[in-house]
Design an enzyme around this catalytic site. Structure first.
Site, PDB file in Angstrom:
ATOM      1  N   ASN A  29       7.697  87.450  31.036  1.00  0.00           N
ATOM      2  CA  ASN A  29       7.107  87.354  29.693  1.00  0.00           C
ATOM      3  C   ASN A  29       6.019  88.374  29.422  1.00  0.00           C
ATOM      4  O   ASN A  29       5.559  88.500  28.286  1.00  0.00           O
ATOM      5  CB  ASN A  29       6.609  85.931  29.446  1.00  0.00           C
ATOM      6  CG  ASN A  29       7.787  84.969  29.295  1.00  0.00           C
ATOM      7  OD1 ASN A  29       8.943  85.394  29.223  1.00  0.00           O
ATOM      8  ND2 ASN A  29       7.511  83.675  29.295  1.00  0.00           N
ATOM      9  N   ARG A  39      12.006  77.452  16.631  1.00  0.00           N
ATOM     10  CA  ARG A  39      11.491  78.799  16.950  1.00  0.00           C
ATOM     11  C   ARG A  39      11.395  79.676  15.700  1.00  0.00           C
ATOM     12  O   ARG A  39      11.985  80.736  15.601  1.00  0.00           O
ATOM     13  CB  ARG A  39      12.375  79.465  18.010  1.00  0.00           C
ATOM     14  CG  ARG A  39      12.730  78.638  19.216  1.00  0.00           C
ATOM     15  CD  ARG A  39      11.580  78.354  20.160  1.00  0.00           C
ATOM     16  NE  ARG A  39      11.013  79.483  20.821  1.00  0.00           N
ATOM     17  CZ  ARG A  39      11.433  79.971  21.997  1.00  0.00           C
ATOM     18  NH1 ARG A  39      12.469  79.436  22.566  1.00  0.00           N
ATOM     19  NH2 ARG A  39      10.843  80.997  22.557  1.00  0.00           N
ATOM     20  N   ARG A  94      18.224  84.287  33.859  1.00  0.00           N
ATOM     21  CA  ARG A  94      17.403  84.889  32.803  1.00  0.00           C
ATOM     22  C   ARG A  94      15.929  84.955  33.217  1.00  0.00           C
ATOM     23  O   ARG A  94      15.184  85.793  32.742  1.00  0.00           O
ATOM     24  CB  ARG A  94      17.505  84.065  31.510  1.00  0.00           C
ATOM     25  CG  ARG A  94      18.831  84.165  30.797  1.00  0.00           C
ATOM     26  CD  ARG A  94      18.768  83.520  29.437  1.00  0.00           C
ATOM     27  NE  ARG A  94      17.706  84.130  28.625  1.00  0.00           N
ATOM     28  CZ  ARG A  94      17.249  83.604  27.489  1.00  0.00           C
ATOM     29  NH1 ARG A  94      17.743  82.456  27.050  1.00  0.00           N
ATOM     30  NH2 ARG A  94      16.310  84.206  26.793  1.00  0.00           N
TER      31      ARG A  94
HETATM   32  C1  EPZ Z   1       6.681  82.614  24.392  1.00  0.00           C
HETATM   33  O1  EPZ Z   1       7.649  82.240  23.419  1.00  0.00           O
HETATM   34  C2  EPZ Z   1       7.410  82.599  25.735  1.00  0.00           C
HETATM   35  N1  EPZ Z   1       8.521  83.546  25.702  1.00  0.00           N
HETATM   36  C3  EPZ Z   1       7.977  81.199  26.010  1.00  0.00           C
HETATM   37  O2  EPZ Z   1       8.566  81.226  27.310  1.00  0.00           O
HETATM   38  C4  EPZ Z   1       6.810  80.213  26.023  1.00  0.00           C
HETATM   39  O3  EPZ Z   1       7.321  78.909  26.220  1.00  0.00           O
HETATM   40  C5  EPZ Z   1       6.063  80.289  24.681  1.00  0.00           C
HETATM   41  O4  EPZ Z   1       5.622  81.647  24.444  1.00  0.00           O
HETATM   42  C6  EPZ Z   1       4.843  79.369  24.653  1.00  0.00           C
HETATM   43  O5  EPZ Z   1       3.960  79.723  25.678  1.00  0.00           O
HETATM   44  C7  EPZ Z   1       8.264  84.866  25.920  1.00  0.00           C
HETATM   45  O6  EPZ Z   1       7.126  85.275  26.109  1.00  0.00           O
HETATM   46  C8  EPZ Z   1       9.440  85.795  25.916  1.00  0.00           C
HETATM   47  P1  EPZ Z   1       5.324  80.832  20.501  1.00  0.00           P
HETATM   48  P2  EPZ Z   1       7.291  82.409  21.834  1.00  0.00           P
HETATM   49  O7  EPZ Z   1       5.497  81.761  19.369  1.00  0.00           O
HETATM   50  O8  EPZ Z   1       6.419  83.575  21.634  1.00  0.00           O
HETATM   51  C9  EPZ Z   1       6.162  77.888  16.858  1.00  0.00           C
HETATM   52  C10 EPZ Z   1      10.327  81.053  28.868  1.00  0.00           C
HETATM   53  O9  EPZ Z   1      10.947  80.111  29.346  1.00  0.00           O
HETATM   54  N2  EPZ Z   1       6.238  79.088  16.008  1.00  0.00           N
HETATM   55  O10 EPZ Z   1       4.005  80.786  21.217  1.00  0.00           O
HETATM   56  O11 EPZ Z   1       8.555  82.324  21.080  1.00  0.00           O
HETATM   57  C11 EPZ Z   1       7.297  77.823  17.879  1.00  0.00           C
HETATM   58  O12 EPZ Z   1       8.447  77.265  17.297  1.00  0.00           O
HETATM   59  C12 EPZ Z   1       9.990  81.054  27.379  1.00  0.00           C
HETATM   60  O13 EPZ Z   1       9.935  82.058  29.501  1.00  0.00           O
HETATM   61  C13 EPZ Z   1       6.372  78.929  14.637  1.00  0.00           C
HETATM   62  O14 EPZ Z   1       6.455  77.815  14.147  1.00  0.00           O
HETATM   63  O15 EPZ Z   1       6.456  81.066  21.596  1.00  0.00           O
HETATM   64  C14 EPZ Z   1       6.706  76.945  18.960  1.00  0.00           C
HETATM   65  O16 EPZ Z   1       6.861  75.581  18.574  1.00  0.00           O
HETATM   66  C15 EPZ Z   1      10.465  79.774  26.699  1.00  0.00           C
HETATM   67  N3  EPZ Z   1       6.437  80.034  13.847  1.00  0.00           N
HETATM   68  C16 EPZ Z   1       5.226  77.321  18.949  1.00  0.00           C
HETATM   69  O17 EPZ Z   1       4.985  77.960  17.676  1.00  0.00           O
HETATM   70  C17 EPZ Z   1       6.351  81.301  14.366  1.00  0.00           C
HETATM   71  O18 EPZ Z   1       6.385  82.278  13.592  1.00  0.00           O
HETATM   72  C18 EPZ Z   1       4.818  78.284  20.047  1.00  0.00           C
HETATM   73  O19 EPZ Z   1       5.728  79.371  20.009  1.00  0.00           O
HETATM   74  C19 EPZ Z   1       6.210  81.443  15.761  1.00  0.00           C
HETATM   75  C20 EPZ Z   1       6.144  80.322  16.567  1.00  0.00           C
END
Ligand code: EPZ
Length: 418
Positions: free
Chosen positions: A23, A121, A398
Site C-alpha cells: 500500500n 468504496r 494480491r
Molecule cells: C486504502 O484503501 C488501502 N488500500 C486499504 O487496504 C485500506 O483498508 C484502506 O486504505 C483503509 O486503511 C490501498 O492503500 C491500496 P479509504 P482506500 O479511502 O484508500 C470511504 C488492503 O487490503 N470512502 O481510506 O480505498 C471508503 O468507502 C486494502 O490492502 C468514501 O466514502 O480506503 C471506506 O469506507 C483493502 N469516499 C472509507 O472511506 C471516498 O471518496 C476509508 O476508505 C473515499 C473513501
C-alpha cells in the site's frame, strides 16, 4: 482456479523476511507520473497488484519495468490519456492515477472503479477536492472524464469531510505541481501516506505534515530519484497474529515496530512477548493467549481495518465474548461465514462481531474473498485439525508475497494445487 491446501494443526516456528509495503508501493509507483526522468524504486513486493499496476502504466505509454523487487521507470510520459475499465475494475487503487495524470496533462479519463466485496468504496472525496482545484469532472458511460483549462491546478485549502487514505494520496499528488500553497486538513496519516510524501520530497516536492494537516507548496517540476519503499506492516501484523494463534515462535526481519505501535500493545495485552534482535529484526512468541474484551478498527494510529479479519481468527479458541467492531468499511465481515465453516462460533450485529470460544476447529473447504480475509482463513486452518482447502487464492497473491513459501519454511504443511 488455484487453491492452497493446509494440513492443520501447525505451529509457526522460524523466521520470515517482511516484503515491501503493497500500500506504499502502489501510490509511489503511480506518483512517478508527476515527473520526468528515470529512477529505480526498490523493495517493491512482487505481487499480483504491483505487477498489474506496472501493466496499467505500460498501457498508458510509460516505459516501466519490473525486475524482481525493483520497479524501473525509464519514462513516465503517457501517450494514452485513458485508464480503461478492464484494468481499473480489477484494482480500485488505480483511481489514484487521476490526481497525478490530470496535474501533468490537461485531459484524462479513468473508469469508475466500482465497489468491491468489502464495501461501496466511493470516490466522492477524491472528485470533490479535484473539482475545487479547477478540474471539470464529467461522469459518463462509467468513466470519470477530467479536464482543465488553466496551465496549472489551483492550490486549495480543503478539509476532507471523512478521513480517506486514497483521497489524501490523490489530492496531495495533484497539489505537488499546483499553483501556490495547498493546505489539506483531516488527512489520512498512515505510514503508507507518509512514505509517498517522503518519496515526493526526495523528488523535489515541498510537503509538510503536522498532525492531520498536510501543506504542499506547488513546485515547478519534480525530478525522479531512486527510492526504497517501507516494509509492509500489515503483512508483518498478519504473521504475528498467526504466531499468537499457533503459540509459535517467529523472527521477523525488515520489520519496523513503529508502524504497528497500537496493535502491538493490544497483542502484548493478549500475551504476545517481543524480543528485539536488531534495529529491524524482532522475535515474537506467545505461550498463552488471553482474551481481549473489545477492539474497534480506526484510522491510523488506531487499530487497522486491514488486521481485523486476522485478529478475529486468532481469537477463535481463546475469546470470551470478545467483540471486534469494524468502523472503516461497511461490509468487511465476509470472512465470518467462511470462519464458521471451521466450526467457529461467531455472531454479527451491525458493525460488531462477537467471538465465542470454540475449543476444537476442523479443517474445511473455504473461499477467499478479499486480501486480508484470505489470511484469516490461513490462520484458522493452522488452528484446525485436518485438511483445509482455500479457493480463489489470487486474493492472497494480491497482498502476500510468496506467502506459501514463507509459511512452509516456518513449518506449516501448505502447498498450492491447480
Ligand atoms: C486504502 O484503501 C488501502 N488500500 C486499504 O487496504 C485500506 O483498508 C484502506 O486504505 C483503509 O486503511 C490501498 O492503500 C491500496 P479509504 P482506500 O479511502 O484508500 C470511504 C488492503 O487490503 N470512502 O481510506 O480505498 C471508503 O468507502 C486494502 O490492502 C468514501 O466514502 O480506503 C471506506 O469506507 C483493502 N469516499 C472509507 O472511506 C471516498 O471518496 C476509508 O476508505 C473515499 C473513501
Amino acid at each position: 482456479m488455484q487453491t492452497v491446501v493446509i494440513q492443520g494443526p501447525s505451529t509457526l516456528k522460524g523466521q520470515i523476511n517482511i516484503s515491501g509495503s503493497k500500500n506504499a508501493s502502489l501510490p509511489i509507483m503511480i506518483s512517478t507520473l508527476l515527473s520526468k526522468g528515470n529512477c529505480f524504486i526498490n523493495n517493491i513486493p512482487n505481487l499480483r497488484d504491483t505487477r498489474f499496476l506496472a501493466s496499467i502504466l505500460k498501457d498508458l505509454g510509460c516505459r516501466v519495468d519490473f525486475q524482481k523487487n525493483t520497479f524501473v521507470v525509464k519514462s513516465s510520459a503517457i501517450k494514452k490519456k485513458s485508464a480503461d475499465y478492464e484494468y481499473v475494475r480489477q484494482m480500485r487503487a488505480s483511481i489514484v492515477i487521476l490526481g497525478p495524470a490530470i496535474s501533468r496533462y490537461k485531459k484524462f479519463k479513468i473508469a469508475l472503479p466500482g465497489g468491491c466485496s468489502i464495501g461501496t468504496r466511493g470516490i466522492d472525496l477524491h472528485l470533490d477536492a479535484l473539482t475545487k482545484m479547477g478540474i471539470k469532472i464529467l461522469i459518463k458511460n462509467g468513466y470519470v472524464i477530467a479536464e482543465r483549462k488553466k496551465d496549472k491546478l489551483n492550490s486549495i485549502n480543503h478539509k476532507f469531510p471523512k478521513i480517506s487514505v486514497g483521497a489524501t494520496q490523490n489530492i496531495l499528488m495533484a497539489a505537488t505541481l499546483a499553483d501556490g500553497i495547498s493546505k489539506l486538513k483531516n488527512c489520512a496519516i498512515e505510514p503508507e501516506v507518509i512514505d509517498l510524501i517522503n518519496f515526493l520530497n526526495t523528488c523535489g516536492a515541498n510537503i509538510k505534515v503536522k498532525n492531520r494537516t498536510i501543506t504542499i507548496k506547488g513546485a515547478e517540476e519534480l525530478n525522479l530519484e531512486d527510492y526504497k519503499v517501507i516494509s509492509d506492516r500489515i503483512e508483518a501484523g498478519s504473521y504475528i497474529l498467526a504466531t499468537m494463534a499457533t503459540k509459535g515462535r517467529l523472527r521477523l526481519n525488515n520489520f519496523n515496530p513503529d508502524d504497528l505501535t497500537f496493535p502491538l500493545k493490544i497483542y502484548q495485552d493478549m500475551g504476545l512477548k517481543i524480543k528485539k534482535i536488531s534495529k529491524s529484526s524482532y522475535e515474537f512468541y506467545c505461550k498463552k493467549l488471553k482474551p481481549i474484551k473489545k477492539i474497534s478498527t480506526k484510522e491510523f494510529p488506531g487499530y487497522p481495518t486491514d488486521l481485523q479479519a486476522q485478529l478475529i481468527a486468532t481469537q477463535l479458541k481463546s475469546a470470551i465474548k470478545s467483540r471486534v467492531i469494524e468502523n472503516i468499511f461497511e461490509n468487511r465481515f465476509i470472512h465470518i461465514p467462511e470462519l464458521r465453516r471451521f466450526g467457529a462460533n461467531l455472531s454479527i450485529i451491525g458493525k460488531t462481531v462477537t467471538i465465542h470460544k470454540t475449543l476444537n476447529l476442523f479443517g474445511a473447504e473455504v473461499m477467499a474473498t478479499d486480501i486480508r480475509a484470505s489470511f484469516s482463513l490461513i490462520i484458522a486452518a493452522m488452528m484446525s485439525k485436518g485438511t483445509t482447502v482455500i479457493n480463489r487464492i489470487y486474493h492472497l497473491d494480491r497482498g502476500y508475497e510468496d506467502f506459501d513459501l514463507k509459511l512452509k519454511k516456518c513449518g506449516v504443511n501448505i502447498f498450492r494445487k491447480k
